[in-house]
Design a protein around this motif. Sequence first.
Motif, PDB file in Angstrom:
ATOM      1  N   LEU A   1      -7.785   5.397   2.980  1.00  0.00           N
ATOM      2  CA  LEU A   1      -7.749   6.883   2.730  1.00  0.00           C
ATOM      3  C   LEU A   1      -6.501   7.602   1.607  1.00  0.00           C
ATOM      4  O   LEU A   1      -7.070   8.775   0.623  1.00  0.00           O
ATOM      5  CB  LEU A   1      -8.617   7.502   1.988  1.00  0.00           C
ATOM      6  N   GLY A   2      -5.619   7.715   2.746  1.00  0.00           N
ATOM      7  CA  GLY A   2      -4.891   9.152   2.409  1.00  0.00           C
ATOM      8  C   GLY A   2      -3.742   9.148   1.429  1.00  0.00           C
ATOM      9  O   GLY A   2      -3.521   7.333   0.864  1.00  0.00           O
ATOM     10  N   SER A   3      -3.305  10.393   0.984  1.00  0.00           N
ATOM     11  CA  SER A   3      -2.295   9.473  -0.179  1.00  0.00           C
ATOM     12  C   SER A   3      -1.361  10.437   0.174  1.00  0.00           C
ATOM     13  O   SER A   3      -0.146  10.814  -1.261  1.00  0.00           O
ATOM     14  CB  SER A   3      -3.263  10.257  -1.462  1.00  0.00           C
TER      15      SER A   3
ATOM     16  N   LEU B   1      -7.094  -8.553   0.068  1.00  0.00           N
ATOM     17  CA  LEU B   1      -6.150  -7.627  -0.443  1.00  0.00           C
ATOM     18  C   LEU B   1      -5.538  -8.066  -1.039  1.00  0.00           C
ATOM     19  O   LEU B   1      -5.016  -6.967  -2.186  1.00  0.00           O
ATOM     20  CB  LEU B   1      -5.698  -7.448   0.952  1.00  0.00           C
ATOM     21  N   GLY B   2      -5.263  -9.161  -1.356  1.00  0.00           N
ATOM     22  CA  GLY B   2      -4.516  -9.191  -3.118  1.00  0.00           C
ATOM     23  C   GLY B   2      -5.004  -9.457  -4.686  1.00  0.00           C
ATOM     24  O   GLY B   2      -4.397  -9.433  -4.885  1.00  0.00           O
ATOM     25  N   LYS B   3      -6.595  -9.793  -3.991  1.00  0.00           N
ATOM     26  CA  LYS B   3      -7.043  -9.798  -5.352  1.00  0.00           C
ATOM     27  C   LYS B   3      -7.710  -7.906  -5.598  1.00  0.00           C
ATOM     28  O   LYS B   3      -7.523  -7.357  -6.494  1.00  0.00           O
ATOM     29  CB  LYS B   3      -8.793 -10.306  -5.287  1.00  0.00           C
TER      30      LYS B   3
ATOM     31  N   LEU C   1       1.032  -1.006   0.327  1.00  0.00           N
ATOM     32  CA  LEU C   1      -0.068  -0.073   0.222  1.00  0.00           C
ATOM     33  C   LEU C   1       1.055   0.799  -0.386  1.00  0.00           C
ATOM     34  O   LEU C   1       0.633   2.605  -0.659  1.00  0.00           O
ATOM     35  CB  LEU C   1      -1.033   0.162   1.264  1.00  0.00           C
ATOM     36  N   PHE C   2       1.948   1.038   0.729  1.00  0.00           N
ATOM     37  CA  PHE C   2       2.443   2.386   0.185  1.00  0.00           C
ATOM     38  C   PHE C   2       3.443   2.526   0.141  1.00  0.00           C
ATOM     39  O   PHE C   2       3.821   3.668  -1.184  1.00  0.00           O
ATOM     40  CB  PHE C   2       3.760   2.251   1.974  1.00  0.00           C
TER      41      PHE C   2
ATOM     42  N   SER D   1      -8.020  -1.740  -5.430  1.00  0.00           N
ATOM     43  CA  SER D   1      -8.489  -1.605  -4.751  1.00  0.00           C
ATOM     44  C   SER D   1      -8.403  -1.740  -3.225  1.00  0.00           C
ATOM     45  O   SER D   1      -9.020  -1.743  -2.205  1.00  0.00           O
ATOM     46  CB  SER D   1     -10.233  -1.739  -5.216  1.00  0.00           C
ATOM     47  N   LEU D   2      -7.209  -1.672  -2.926  1.00  0.00           N
ATOM     48  CA  LEU D   2      -6.475  -1.584  -1.738  1.00  0.00           C
ATOM     49  C   LEU D   2      -6.555  -0.790  -0.728  1.00  0.00           C
ATOM     50  O   LEU D   2      -6.815  -1.161   0.019  1.00  0.00           O
ATOM     51  CB  LEU D   2      -4.660  -1.647  -2.081  1.00  0.00           C
TER      52      LEU D   2
END
Length: 415
Positions: free
Chosen positions: A314-316, A374-376, A248-249, A382-383
């Motif tokens: 939701l953070g970017s 979460l893999g999918k 995600l990071f 959409s993680l």
Amino acid sequence: MIQNKKYPWIVVALLWVVALLNYMDRQMLSTMKPSMQIDIQELQSATNFGYLMAIFLWIYGFMSPISGMIADRLNRKWLIVGSLFVWSTITFAMGFAQTFDQLYWLRALMGISEALYIPAGLSLIADYHSSKTRSLAVGIHMTGLYMGQALGGFGATIAAEFSWQNAFISFGLIGVVYSVVLILFLRDAPSAVSNESTTQSKAKSINRESLFKGLATLFSNISFWVILFYFAVPSLPGWGVKNWLPTLFSENLGIEMSQAGPLSTITIAASSFLGVIFGGILSDKWVQKNIRGRVYTSAIGLAMTIPALLLIGLGSSMIHLVGAVFFFGFGYGMFDANNMPILCQFISSKHRATAYGLMNMTGVFAGAFITNVLGKSSDAGSLGKDFAMMAIVVVAALVLQLTVLRPKHNDFIEA
């Protein structure tokens, strides 16, 4: 040496290193994907990588209650030593894997061997420490898990500098050597550890109940069912963060995995480290004045994870993600430090390893489920959204915990 008043803390120190190795050996795989997929092309698929992470969790989960039953009946020292030696040998062998199938089955074997540790280790600490120090002792032990998680984040850095094979081989050898240290210095708990538990310890040494009677005792306890649920639900984001936070990071911040791995794992480990220490001290003091002090401390920590999950998903920006992960880790640490101490308020010492093994199973199965999901999600892009959605189920667990869990004892003793 056991009679030494400091020995209960020596036990915590010895097992702290085991906890570190337990998580480091399993965690570094999640950050070495970019290096490993060059040699093992099946790992280029996030779904396949999810399968590799999930097989460990499914096996680990199935083994957890069995491990607890074994720990309640056999010498915990040798169970811990054997567990560490075997999983370290498997870690060493992973450095020589050349195919996806070889990695897959080695991860499955690692799930069996690592599952033997946690129920035995935590029940041993709980037996050595009274209610005045139990949460802090468990919390300090949990910091070993978090440190292992953080050091596992450097797997990508080591793999980039040397090779992923060398990372597995080196860490595997460290564990094998440390198992010899445990043989020399670790001892199982004596028949009576504290005045609080003398009666139940004598009963345990005289009469070891049958397996089925022990399980019946646990499953007839409504509070235990609630503990299972409130432990399992936070495990969804807990395992999601452990296995998918580096990805995600990397995706949300647009940085290389060699940077995202250490950044994410160090942030979550440092915050969790602070959370378990704070939560352990607060709980041990609060429970002396209010019997629900441990429940309240755990609930505060769990509540902190809810807004954190929303921001993680939701953070970017760097500040949003790092801040949210720190908040999540601190709250999860407070929650983590009190699971075994809360269990001690409802379950007698002769069933605690089995009970924690069942708790671990439900938590890990939740982790295996969310790891696949979460893999999918990662493949579908959409993680982050799915990370944020996990906050909803945590609210339900928090409400149930505060409503139902009303302990009457600091240290439960069966009549």
